[in-house]
Design an enzyme around this catalytic site. Structure first.
Site, PDB file in Angstrom:
ATOM      1  CE  LYS A 257      -1.813  -0.738   4.064  1.00  0.00           C
ATOM      2  NZ  LYS A 257      -1.463  -2.179   4.656  1.00  0.00           N
TER       3      LYS A 257
ATOM      4  NE  ARG B 147       7.101  -1.420   9.917  1.00  0.00           N
ATOM      5  CZ  ARG B 147       5.994  -1.341   9.159  1.00  0.00           C
ATOM      6  NH1 ARG B 147       5.621  -0.638   8.323  1.00  0.00           N
ATOM      7  NH2 ARG B 147       5.050  -1.831   9.832  1.00  0.00           N
TER       8      ARG B 147
ATOM      9  NE  ARG C 179      -3.967  -0.926  10.220  1.00  0.00           N
ATOM     10  CZ  ARG C 179      -2.740  -0.631   9.448  1.00  0.00           C
ATOM     11  NH1 ARG C 179      -2.433   0.446   9.151  1.00  0.00           N
ATOM     12  NH2 ARG C 179      -1.683  -1.516   9.219  1.00  0.00           N
TER      13      ARG C 179
ATOM     14  NE  ARG D  17       2.509  -5.382  11.211  1.00  0.00           N
ATOM     15  CZ  ARG D  17       3.462  -5.480  10.410  1.00  0.00           C
ATOM     16  NH1 ARG D  17       4.444  -6.395  10.392  1.00  0.00           N
ATOM     17  NH2 ARG D  17       3.345  -4.916   9.054  1.00  0.00           N
TER      18      ARG D  17
ATOM     19  NE  ARG E  33       7.518  -3.671   5.678  1.00  0.00           N
ATOM     20  CZ  ARG E  33       6.333  -3.229   6.054  1.00  0.00           C
ATOM     21  NH1 ARG E  33       5.442  -2.857   4.972  1.00  0.00           N
ATOM     22  NH2 ARG E  33       5.742  -3.216   7.083  1.00  0.00           N
TER      23      ARG E  33
HETATM   24  P1  ADP Z   1       1.376  -2.234   8.009  1.00  0.00           P
HETATM   25  O1  ADP Z   1       0.258  -1.851   6.800  1.00  0.00           O
HETATM   26  O2  ADP Z   1       2.598  -2.755   7.160  1.00  0.00           O
HETATM   27  O3  ADP Z   1       0.673  -3.075   8.974  1.00  0.00           O
HETATM   28  P2  ADP Z   1       1.454   0.613   9.115  1.00  0.00           P
HETATM   29  O4  ADP Z   1       2.973   1.289   8.777  1.00  0.00           O
HETATM   30  O5  ADP Z   1       0.477   0.877   8.162  1.00  0.00           O
HETATM   31  O6  ADP Z   1       2.032  -1.116   8.564  1.00  0.00           O
HETATM   32  O7  ADP Z   1       1.276   0.490  10.429  1.00  0.00           O
HETATM   33  C1  ADP Z   1       2.081   0.146  11.521  1.00  0.00           C
HETATM   34  C2  ADP Z   1       1.349   0.126  12.764  1.00  0.00           C
HETATM   35  O8  ADP Z   1       0.791   1.135  13.189  1.00  0.00           O
HETATM   36  C3  ADP Z   1      -0.003  -0.957  12.781  1.00  0.00           C
HETATM   37  O9  ADP Z   1       0.381  -2.302  13.098  1.00  0.00           O
HETATM   38  C4  ADP Z   1      -0.925  -0.242  14.002  1.00  0.00           C
HETATM   39  O10 ADP Z   1      -0.033  -0.608  15.246  1.00  0.00           O
HETATM   40  C5  ADP Z   1      -0.478   1.332  13.775  1.00  0.00           C
HETATM   41  N1  ADP Z   1      -1.538   1.869  12.873  1.00  0.00           N
HETATM   42  C6  ADP Z   1      -1.251   2.317  11.715  1.00  0.00           C
HETATM   43  N2  ADP Z   1      -2.392   2.944  11.289  1.00  0.00           N
HETATM   44  C7  ADP Z   1      -3.358   2.720  12.080  1.00  0.00           C
HETATM   45  C8  ADP Z   1      -4.784   2.889  12.192  1.00  0.00           C
HETATM   46  N3  ADP Z   1      -5.377   3.517  11.210  1.00  0.00           N
HETATM   47  N4  ADP Z   1      -5.435   2.804  13.324  1.00  0.00           N
HETATM   48  C9  ADP Z   1      -4.871   1.858  14.408  1.00  0.00           C
HETATM   49  N5  ADP Z   1      -3.406   1.624  14.297  1.00  0.00           N
HETATM   50  C10 ADP Z   1      -2.948   1.804  13.205  1.00  0.00           C
END
Ligand code: ADP
Ligand code: ZN
Length: 234
Positions: free
Chosen positions: A13, A160, A88, A171, A127
Site C-alpha cells: 500500500k 521494522r 482500519r 498483524r 522488507r
Molecule cells: P502495515 O500496513 O505494514 O501493518 P503500517 O505502517 O500501516 O504497517 O502500520 C504500522 C502499525 O501502526 C500498525 O500495526 C498499527 O499498530 C499502527 N497503525 C497504523 N495505522 C493505524 C490505524 N489506522 N489505526 C490503528 N493503528 C494503526
C-alpha cells in the site's frame, strides 16, 4: 481526488501510495509513518502508540481518528489526498465519511490491494526500510542499488521491529478481525477497485492506474505526469 489504499500489511500500500501521490500531486498520508515518526522523535504520542505497534496491535481509535481528521483539513489536502493505513476500523471509516460529508466531499475510490497471507509473510520478513526517508525495499523484489543502503539518502536500511514472524502473524489476525469489515462497509457505499499485488511493483502500479482510469504519459523531474482516460480504461 480522495483515495484510500486498502489491504493487509505487506501488500505494498505504502509503495503504491507514494507513486500515486507523485503522479497526482496530492499528499500521501500514512498513519504508520506518522506514528513511527512520533516514536523516533520521542513525542508523548509516540510513547503511547509504541507498545501497540510493537505488539502488532492497532493503536486505539482515540489516538488515531483525531490525528487524521486534523491532517486532512490542512490546506495541502484541498485538491485531494491519499490515505494509507487508514481507515482500519469501522469507527474510523464512519468518522471519515461523516467528516468528509460535512464538507460536501466523499471518498472517490478505495484501492483494495490483495495478496495471500502466505505470500504476505515472505514480503514482510524480507522488507527493509530507510529510517530517514521512509523508502521501502525488499531483499528479493525491490533491492537497493547498494546492499543495505537507501538509494535516495544512503542511510543504513533497517528491519521494522514489527516485521518479525510472530508479530506479522498477529498483524494478519488483527487485519482479518478488525480491518477487513471496513472493506465490506466500503463496497456498500463507495467505488472499490480490486488489484492483485504483483511481485513486480511496476506491474501493480500499471494495474492500479488502469483501474483508476489514469494513464501515465511519461515522467519529468517534478514527478510522473498523468491524464485521465475518458473511457476509464487503458
Ligand atoms: P502495515 O500496513 O505494514 O501493518 P503500517 O505502517 O500501516 O504497517 O502500520 C504500522 C502499525 O501502526 C500498525 O500495526 C498499527 O499498530 C499502527 N497503525 C497504523 N495505522 C493505524 C490505524 N489506522 N489505526 C490503528 N493503528 C494503526
Ligand atoms: Zn533514505
Amino acid at each position: 481526488m480522495i483515495l484510500i489504499m486498502f489491504g493487509a500489511p505487506g501488500v505494498g500500500k505504502g509503495s503504491q501510495a507514494k507513486i500515486l501521490s507523485e503522479a497526482l500531486r496530492i499528499p500521501h498520508i500514512s498513519t504508520g509513518d506518522i506514528f513511527r515518526e512520533n516514536v523516533a522523535n520521542r513525542t508523548e504520542l509516540g510513547r503511547l502508540v509504541k507498545v501497540h505497534m510493537d505488539n502488532g496491535l492497532l493503536v486505539p481509535d482515540e489516538m488515531t481518528i483525531g490525528l487524521i481528521m486534523d491532517r486532512i483539513y490542512n490546506a495541502d489536502c484541498k485538491s485531494g489526498f491519499i490515505l494509507d493505513g487508514f481507515p482500519r476500523t469501522l469507527s474510523q471509516v464512519e468518522h471519515l465519511g461523516r467528516s468528509l460529508k460535512a464538507e460536501k466531499r466523499s471518498i472517490d475510490t478505495v484501492v483494495n490491494i490483495t495478496l495471500d497471507d502466505a505470500k504476505i509473510i515472505g514480503r514482510l520478513t524480507g522488507r527493509r526500510v530507510c529510517p530517514s526517508c521512509n523508502l521501502v525495499y525488499h531483499l528479493a523484489y525491490n533491492k537497493p542499488h547498494n546492499v543495505g543502503r537507501c538509494n535516495k539518502c544512503s542511510s543504513n536500511l533497517v528491519q521494522r521491529v514489527d516485521d518479525t514472524e510472530s508479530t506479522i502473524v498477529r498483524r494478519l489476525q488483527v487485519y482479518h478481525a478488525q480491518t477487513k469489515p471496513v472493506l465490506s462497509y466500503c463496497r456498500d457505499r463507495y467505488v472499490v477497485v480490486d488489484v492483485v499485488s504483483e511481485d513486480d511493483i511496476d506491474d501493480t502500479t500499471r494495474n492500479i492506474f488502469r483501474s483508476l482510469g489514469l494513464a501515465a504519459i511519461g515522467t519529468s523531474d517534478e514527478g510522473s505526469q498523468y491524464m485521465r482516460l475518458s473511457n476509464g480504461c487503458a
